[in-house]
Design a protein around this motif. Structure first.
Motif, PDB file in Angstrom:
ATOM      1  N   PRO A  77       0.632  -1.186  -0.047  1.00 47.81           N
ATOM      2  CA  PRO A  77       0.056   0.074   0.139  1.00 47.81           C
ATOM      3  C   PRO A  77       0.944   1.388  -0.017  1.00 47.81           C
ATOM      4  O   PRO A  77       1.104   1.875   1.005  1.00 47.81           O
ATOM      5  CB  PRO A  77      -0.781  -0.184   1.298  1.00 47.81           C
ATOM      6  N   MET A  78       1.314   1.918  -1.224  1.00 46.57           N
ATOM      7  CA  MET A  78       2.243   2.942  -1.303  1.00 46.57           C
ATOM      8  C   MET A  78       1.410   4.025  -1.306  1.00 46.57           C
ATOM      9  O   MET A  78       2.239   5.264  -0.949  1.00 46.57           O
ATOM     10  CB  MET A  78       3.019   2.574  -2.623  1.00 46.57           C
ATOM     11  N   GLY A  79       0.365   4.215  -1.912  1.00 46.47           N
ATOM     12  CA  GLY A  79      -0.314   5.631  -2.145  1.00 46.47           C
ATOM     13  C   GLY A  79       0.614   6.699  -2.891  1.00 46.47           C
ATOM     14  O   GLY A  79       1.387   5.947  -3.848  1.00 46.47           O
ATOM     15  N   LYS A  80       0.314   7.831  -2.636  1.00 39.85           N
ATOM     16  CA  LYS A  80       1.041   8.820  -3.625  1.00 39.85           C
ATOM     17  C   LYS A  80       2.182   9.528  -2.956  1.00 39.85           C
ATOM     18  O   LYS A  80       3.185  10.070  -3.426  1.00 39.85           O
ATOM     19  CB  LYS A  80       0.179  10.059  -3.894  1.00 39.85           C
ATOM     20  N   ALA A  81       2.435   9.093  -1.470  1.00 36.07           N
ATOM     21  CA  ALA A  81       3.708   9.539  -0.860  1.00 36.07           C
ATOM     22  C   ALA A  81       4.917   8.512  -0.659  1.00 36.07           C
ATOM     23  O   ALA A  81       4.538   7.451  -0.889  1.00 36.07           O
ATOM     24  CB  ALA A  81       3.184  10.296   0.375  1.00 36.07           C
ATOM     25  N   ASP A  82       5.889   9.198  -0.158  1.00 33.24           N
ATOM     26  CA  ASP A  82       6.914   8.381   0.263  1.00 33.24           C
ATOM     27  C   ASP A  82       6.456   7.613   1.512  1.00 33.24           C
ATOM     28  O   ASP A  82       5.639   7.920   2.410  1.00 33.24           O
ATOM     29  CB  ASP A  82       8.173   9.002   0.484  1.00 33.24           C
ATOM     30  N   GLY A  83       7.077   6.399   1.699  1.00 28.30           N
ATOM     31  CA  GLY A  83       6.636   5.749   2.954  1.00 28.30           C
ATOM     32  C   GLY A  83       7.620   4.453   3.164  1.00 28.30           C
ATOM     33  O   GLY A  83       8.589   4.041   2.410  1.00 28.30           O
TER      34      GLY A  83
END
Length: 577
Positions: free
Chosen positions: A247-253
């Motif tokens: 679950p990466m989404g649009k941001a770094d993490g």
């Protein structure tokens, strides 16, 4: 529960208590410290690994973005090139017309490729069907129905760059391309599609150095893999390759997940173009050194604990050995052996206790020699004195009988009574010994009764109820005669019918019991009290026998008298078996 634990602890030997103390005070804190140290180191390493991987991803992203910017600049230069636009849009009728155009295009494109060695190819797909295609720099546009997805995406690009996925060129090499619509100064009338192709290997060169010990993926906005170490995974979706969705989404993490059966740290960073760099490292690799350090700590802890355990065992053996020595001496004292002394070296608490115990033993020995033995001598004297009070009294009565018979008859009965008297004294005196067998005690009683029959004739009758198995047992002598004498003297003369006397011998648990029971006139309560207390006017018989038995055997043994006036008296004598 707590009480049971306390009782169990109190009953443990010294070594067990010391071992519990060692485990409680050493092993448990050591384990807690080790677990805390490992957890802290693990968290710090995970945080450090994340920072390193995040920095690495950003560096990779910067490098890729920098290269993509250079490709953007090339596409922008070609897009705004008015001469190129003129050659691509003019109508060609003769072969000679496009020779000049190809000369310009070849020089331009070859020059750009020479200046940018990473560019694999530059191609313009033209809408102008009058210009002949060379199959390299100039090609006709695809059939819209058969065009790849990135071509259809150009319709929504508004002249911006669109990135294609990984494809194969004529040489079967993996490439990706930057594409944009050629519509300079005529937005509604595009005249071609520009593509700049780059080998995937060039993209991988920017992550190759960082791929040691980890998996790094460059993916596009749809999650398809553009570059990685394992070339067979290229063009596949990352979720399909990993077997789990990140679950990466649009941001770094970052995420800690199970990747192909291994707990792994996943770090992802996004580029401006929508691509992402994803780095995956198994936690086992990150924590390997921490586990080695933890193993070393546990090994040292185990060695320390083993040494401590060995010391505890040695110390406990040393201490328990001294305590056992002290305990054995106490056992000897319990058995009245005062000859040995405790030899314990040292001046610690046990040594001081041993010295005090030796001094106490000496004092006890002196007290026993001076007091206890004197008390024994005094009691022996009392026994003999009490016994001697009986014999003269009986001798006086017997001689009275002999005298009366001699005066009255002068016949042979004198000989018989003297024989009974001789046997009586021979057995009762027993060469000065205090103890005789139960059988001998009954013989004395029979001789005594034979003498009394010569005096009282048929005025009394006796019977015996005895357990002959008790004959070999030992008893104080002359314990039955005083009670038979009392029964005859106090009951025969007061009645006309014969007095009945029953003599019993039986076992009661661990006791020997004698009984002398008669059916005489009985004893009044006040007179009974005087008899039991041993008052001189009441006689010494009952008191003497009871006192002799208790001096010899203890207060739980002795004489019990029950009497009912007009019905008779029962005397019970108890001795230890």
């Amino acid at each position: 529960m707590i009480k049971k634990i306390k009782t169990l602890f109190y009953n443990l030997p010294m070594m067990g208590k010391l071992l519990i103390l060692l485990i409680t005070s050493s092993l448990v804190p050591l384990l807690i410290i080790s677990i805390y140290s490992f957890t802290s180191a693990k968290n710090q390493l995970l945080e450090q690994a994340y920072e390193n991987m995040n920095h690495m991803n950003q560096q990779i992203n910067n490098n890729i973005s920098s290269q993509l910017d250079s490709f953007h600049q090339i596409s922008g230069m070609l897009y705004t090139n008015a001469t190129l636009k003129a050659y691509l849009t003019r109508e060609y009728k003769q072969d000679i017309d496009f020779v000049e155009a190809y000369g310009y295009i070849n020089d331009l494109f070859f020059g750009l490729m020479a200046a940018n060695s990473n560019v694999e190819g530059i191609t313009v797909y033209v809408f102008n069907d009058t210009i002949p295609t060379d199959g390299v720099f100039i090609k006709y546009l695809f059939d819209p129905k058969a065009a790849p997805e990135w071509v259809r995406a150009l319709d929504q690009s508004y002249g911006n760059v669109v990135y294609t996925g990984i494809t194969l060129n004529d040489k079967k090499e993996r490439i990706f391309s930057l594409a944009r619509i050629m519509n300079f100064s005529s937005l509604n009338y595009p005249y071609g599609v520009l593509t700049i192709s780059v080998r995937e290997e060039y993209l991988y060169s920017m992550i190759r150095q960082e791929s040691e010990g980890k998996n790094i993926y460059v993916i596009d906005e749809k999650g398809e893999i553009l570059s990685t170490k394992n070339k067979e995974q290229i063009s596949k979706n990352l979720t399909e390759v990993l077997g789990v969705e990140v679950p990466m989404g649009k941001a770094d993490g970052r995420q800690v997940m199970n990747i192909q059966g291994k707990r792994s740290l996943v770090v992802f960073n996004r580029m401006e173009q929508g691509w992402k760099t994803v780095s995956i490292v198994p936690l086992e690799d990150i924590l390997r050194e921490t586990r080695r350090s933890a193993s070393r700590i546990l090994l040292m802890a185990g060695i320390s604990f083993t040494l401590a355990l060995l010391l505890i065992v040695l110390i406990s053996r040393y201490l328990t050995g001294r305590m056992k020595n002290l305990t054995s001496q106490v056992a000897l004292i319990e058995n009245e052996d005062f000859s040995r002394k405790i030899e314990i070296k040292g001046n610690d608490e046990i040594g001081q206790l041993s010295q005090a115990f030796n001094r106490m033993t000496d004092k006890l020995n002196v007290l026993i020699n001076e007091l206890y033995k004197k008390e024994i001598t005094r009691r022996d004297a009392e026994l003999y004195a009490l016994q001697s009070q009986i014999n003269p009294h009986f001798l006086y009565n017997t001689l009275s009988v002999i005298s009366s018979l001699a005066i009255r008859k002068g016949d042979g009965e004198i000989s018989s009574i003297i024989n009974h008297l001789s046997t009586f004294y021979k057995t009762s005196l027993n060469k000065g010994m205090r103890y005789i067998t139960v059988e001998n005690e009954l013989d004395i009683t029979r001789h005594y009764l034979a003498i009394q029959h010569m005096r009282f004739r048929e005025h009394f009758q006796e019977s015996y109820e005895v357990d002959e198995k008790l004959y070999p047992c030992r008893t104080l002598k002359l314990i039955l005669q005083p009670f038979i004498e009392n029964a005859i003297n106090h009951a025969v003369c007061d009645r006309e019918e014969p007095l009945h006397i029953v003599i019993r011998l039986y076992r009661e648990k661990e006791k020997i019991c004698f009984e002398v029971e008669d059916d005489g006139v009985g004893i009044e309560r006040e007179k009974m009290k005087r008899l039991v207390s041993g008052q001189p006017e009441a006689g010494f018989g009952i008191y003497n026998v009871n006192e002799r038995i208790q001096l010899a055997y203890g207060s739980e043994y002795g004489v019990t008298v029950r009497s009912t006036v007009g019905k008779g008296t029962n005397v019970k004598i108890t001795l230890p078996l």
